[in-house]
Design an enzyme around this catalytic site. Structure first.
Site, PDB file in Angstrom:
ATOM      1  N   ASP A   1     -27.734  45.334 -62.363  1.00 28.86           N
ATOM      2  CA  ASP A   1     -29.081  44.856 -62.636  1.00 28.86           C
ATOM      3  C   ASP A   1     -30.046  45.912 -62.096  1.00 28.86           C
ATOM      4  OD1 ASP A   1     -31.190  43.291 -63.448  1.00 28.86           O
ATOM      5  OD2 ASP A   1     -30.423  41.459 -62.532  1.00 28.86           O
ATOM      6  N   TRP A   2     -31.258  45.909 -62.594  1.00 26.97           N
ATOM      7  CA  TRP A   2     -32.193  47.006 -62.327  1.00 26.97           C
ATOM      8  C   TRP A   2     -32.512  47.089 -60.834  1.00 26.97           C
ATOM      9  CZ3 TRP A   2     -30.233  47.144 -66.620  1.00 26.97           C
ATOM     10  CH2 TRP A   2     -30.636  47.986 -67.661  1.00 26.97           C
TER      11      TRP A   2
END
Length: 786
Positions: free
Chosen positions: A260-261
């Site tokens: 995930d970012w």
């Protein structure tokens, strides 16, 4: 164009790459792309959010990709509109179809409809040149307060996995990769990047990982995204047990794991754990990885393995790319309407208040701002800029051509003219109240604070109902709400977050043009305190203990016999259905069985409709603690008035198993179990019993420190232990039975019990070896995890 390269050429290419090039390959290029390598002719991949629509950020996809310029671009976007929350950071988005959110379209219980949605999402991705859409999100809705509940499907992993698999197939059959997310336990937005989800292994496997395994086995997503949170103290993006032992070794996933970012805290640890791609680009994390490889802390074989997987993904994305995409946004808007109409849940319909006779009704009073400005999606990275927007009031007016339609804000009930407004409402043939939960507070990055409607709305509903009982309440919400006014109103419709076409869908259901057929994918509690995880939510000191274990959602309400506002699987129709003649094609199953349940369903009403038939399984004598019943099959059937159809639902015995951490294996309970066919988890219409045949297991894995009584509880193990004692101690048959009876009554551990009377004639090593043999024989794996 296709990037034509063989597996052998990929291996050779990786061997040629410099360390710097390899690090680039397993790192993002800006926010939304993988890194190209022009020297070696490696193209890039473009990916973007979201889970129910394509969010194509103009500034951050088409804007400057140079890191020095990105900061100023980012700040200009944020400073331009600080009120937009999480999504404001991404700037303006190109219009795309905002389809119903996961909380809505899963209520259709229609995997084929999910496939159609996936096909449409793929077409719009192709239109924008996107190779991978970052979805679906399939985390379990453990609590209705969860901020990202609007993206997720259900409290049940079986239903979640079935819907997700078809959605993924719809996308990938049409050339766009999915990113199944968020692995795992991203069930709350409170301190989501630092909170550790503390989950015992049975619950983790049976509830929180099960839907992921199912979707991966059935649909083979190109990528899986690791979650922000920690799991039992280990960052998900750096969790080798999760990403390698389970995901790759047990489930045989061979795609790319994407972070995930900014979800990676320790880049070297994440790569060693199995997280191939670090998103977005981060110069400090790339430098950390370089230093770790040069120091020998990250073996080059691990780096090369991640690079090979990345190149396989690049090849797949470009081989599947559609060069001349055909996208019909008008048709997709119609699909958005259809999905919403199929998913709206009718929760109450006292005295058949609905459907409204639009040709004959004289007056309709509509209360609530969201009737004119509908809330149809959640807040966060999935937020989509719609191509069209159906206004509920306008759609109702189109159908009620002879009616006097008036509209009011909720604030009109509180001002100087409140009494005049209430008098008008009391005289209306029907009042439609459009309610909603808080907007902008909940969503990605923030959980809901309570289960009530927006401040003042619950009181307003009661205020209106006291004047006019012909009141239908329509609620936009990401998850369950409480309804202190439920006994006062005539009807309740739940569109949840129904996408850009929800206004039309609501009008179709209100008018009867669409017979409501959606059913709840979560339980609605009577009050927040009834939620199974209430006592341990949201955690403290960065630890969130999942104290309810397996008993999430309806599993928890059933085991505690807690009354609900509306149970899992519930939904009314404008017609009625009866069930009869349930049969099974076998009365005995083993762990590798596949069997079929048949049941006759009849439309006993006067309108055509669709019924969702649900199959639950209830073991009679479970070896370990288990839920009362669990969903293991469902089917949606269309029926004309008076029509009967035989419904067939096939069940795999592997789905009836439970996980025993003591053995590290999945097992089928021995003995009778009930197959319950019903209209909801608490509306069981037909029951039949079958018998599961499997070798009986000991109560727990045997060890010399177990109480001696545990070894004689199982007849087969008692016999084997008797033979062991007889041979080692030279006992007669009678003496052996006496010894076994003695063990059965002992509270001491097994070795102390035996050695107390037998001295050192049996060593610890001998007994340990015997018990290991028994554990191996009785606890042998029946069916692999995938």
């Amino acid at each position: 164009m296709a990037w034509n390269i063989t597996d052998q050429e990929i291996d050779a290419l990786v061997s040629k790459l410099s360390l710097s090039a390899k690090i680039d390959l397993v790192s993002g290029n800006g926010l939304w792309r993988t890194s190209p390598n022009y020297t070696h002719n490696i193209p890039e991949i473009l990916m973007t959010d979201g889970t129910y629509g394509v969010r194509y950020s103009v500034e951050q996809i088409d804007g400057p990709q140079d890191r020095a310029e990105q900061l100023s671009a980012f700040l200009s976007v944020v400073n331009a509109d600080l009120s937009r929350g999480v999504e404001g950071a991404f700037g303006s988005s190109r219009p795309a179809t905002c389809f119903p959110n996961g909380c809505c379209y899963a209520c259709s219980w229609d995997p084929e409809l999910a496939y159609d949605l996936g096909t449409a999402l793929a077409a719009e991705c192709a239109h924008f040149g996107v190779n991978i859409l970052l979805g679906p999100g399939i985390n379990i809705r453990r609590t209705p307060l969860g901020g990202r509940s609007y993206e997720y499907f259900s409290e049940d992993p079986f239903l979640t996995g079935e819907i997700a698999a078809k959605l993924i197939k719809g996308m990938q059959d049409n050339g766009v990769g999915a990113s199944l997310k968020h692995l795992a336990c991203n069930n709350s937005e409170i301190h989501r990047t630092t909170m550790s989800s503390e989950v015992e292994e049975r619950a983790l496997r049976e509830i929180y990982l099960s839907a992921f395994e199912r979707a991966i086995r059935k649909a083979e997503p190109w990528t899986v995204m690791s979650s922000y949170n920690l799991i039992n103290g280990v960052q998900a993006a750096e969790n080798k047990w999760l990403l390698t032992d389970v995901l790759r070794d047990e489930w045989r996933f061979d795609g790319v794991v994407i972070s995930d970012w900014h979800g990676i805290k320790d880049r070297p640890a994440s790569l060693l754990a199995g997280n191939c791609l670090d998103m977005p680009e981060s110069a400090p994390r790339k430098e950390d990885l370089r230093l770790a490889v040069e120091a020998g802390e990250v073996p080059m074989d691990d780096m090369d393995g991640a690079c090979v997987r990345m190149l396989h993904l690049v090849r797949k994305a470009h081989a599947s790319h559609i060069t001349e995409p055909q996208t019909n946004f008008e048709a997709h808007h119609e699909l958005s309407r259809r999905i919403a109409a199929e998913s709206i849940v009718l929760l109450k319909n006292e005295n058949d208040l609905l459907p409204l006779n639009m040709d004959a009704i004289g007056s309709i009073a509509i209360v609530g701002e969201t009737a004119r400005a509908p809330i149809y999606q959640g807040s966060g990275c999935a937020t989509t800029s719609p191509t069209f927007e159906d206004n509920p009031v306008n759609e109702i007016v189109k159908l009620a051509t002879n009616a006097n339609v008036t509209t009011y804000d909720i604030a009109d009930l509180q001002g100087d003219s409140a009494e005049d407004v209430l008098n008008t409402l009391s005289a209306a043939d029907v009042v439609l109240f459009f309610g909603n939960t808080e907007v902008g507070v909940d969503g990605e990055g923030a959980d809901r604070a309570h289960l009530n409607l927006l401040d003042g709305q619950d009181a307003a509903i009661s205020q209106i109902a006291a004047r006019n009982p012909n009141l239908a309440v329509i609620i936009a919400t990401p998850d369950a709400v409480v309804m202190p006014w439920i006994d006062e109103v005539g009807a309740v419709l739940m569109p949840f977050y129904g996408g850009q076409g929800v206004g039309n869908a609501i009008a179709q259901v209100l008018s009867g043009a669409q017979n409501p057929c959606g059913k709840l994918t979560v339980t609605f509690p009577e009050k927040l305190e009834d939620v199974p995880g209430f006592l341990s939510y949201p955690g403290e000191n960065h630890r969130h203990v999942y104290a309810e274990g397996l008993f999430v959602g309806y599993r928890g309400y059933d085991i505690r016999k807690t009354e609900t506002l509306f149970p899992f699987g519930f939904g009314l129709s404008y017609t009625s259905y009866s069930y009869a003649n349930v049969t099974c094609d076998t009365d005995r199953i083993t762990e590798d069985s596949t069997f079929t349940i048949k049941v006759d369903v009849t439309n006993t009403g006067s309108r055509a409709g669709k019924e969702i038939v649900q199959v639950y399984v209830r073991p009679h004598t479970p070896r370990l603690s288990r839920p009362v019943r669990e969903l293991k099959g469902f089917a949606k059937v269309a029926l004309e008035p008076g029509e009967t159809k035989e419904i067939q639902i096939t069940i795999e015995a592997r789905d009836l198993r439970y996980y025993d951490p003591a053995f590290g294996e999945w097992f089928l309970d021995v003995g009778p179990m009930s197959i319950e066919v019903g209209a909801s988890s608490r509306d069981i219409r037909q029951i039949l019993d079958i018998v599961a045949e499997a070798r009986p297991l000991p109560a727990t894995r045997l060890d010399i420190n177990n109480e001696a009584s545990q070894i004689v509880e199982n007849p087969e193990i008692r016999s084997a232990f008797g033979n062991f004692l007889k041979s080692r101690l030279d006992l007669t048959d009678a003496e052996t039975e006496q010894m076994l009876d003695y063990c059965g009554g002992s509270f001491l551990n097994l070795y102390d019990t035996v050695s107390w009377v037998a001295g050192e004639k049996i060593s610890k090593a001998e007994m340990t070896s015997f018990l290991d043999q028994i554990n191996s024989e009785f606890g042998a794996a029946r069916i692999p995890a995938s």
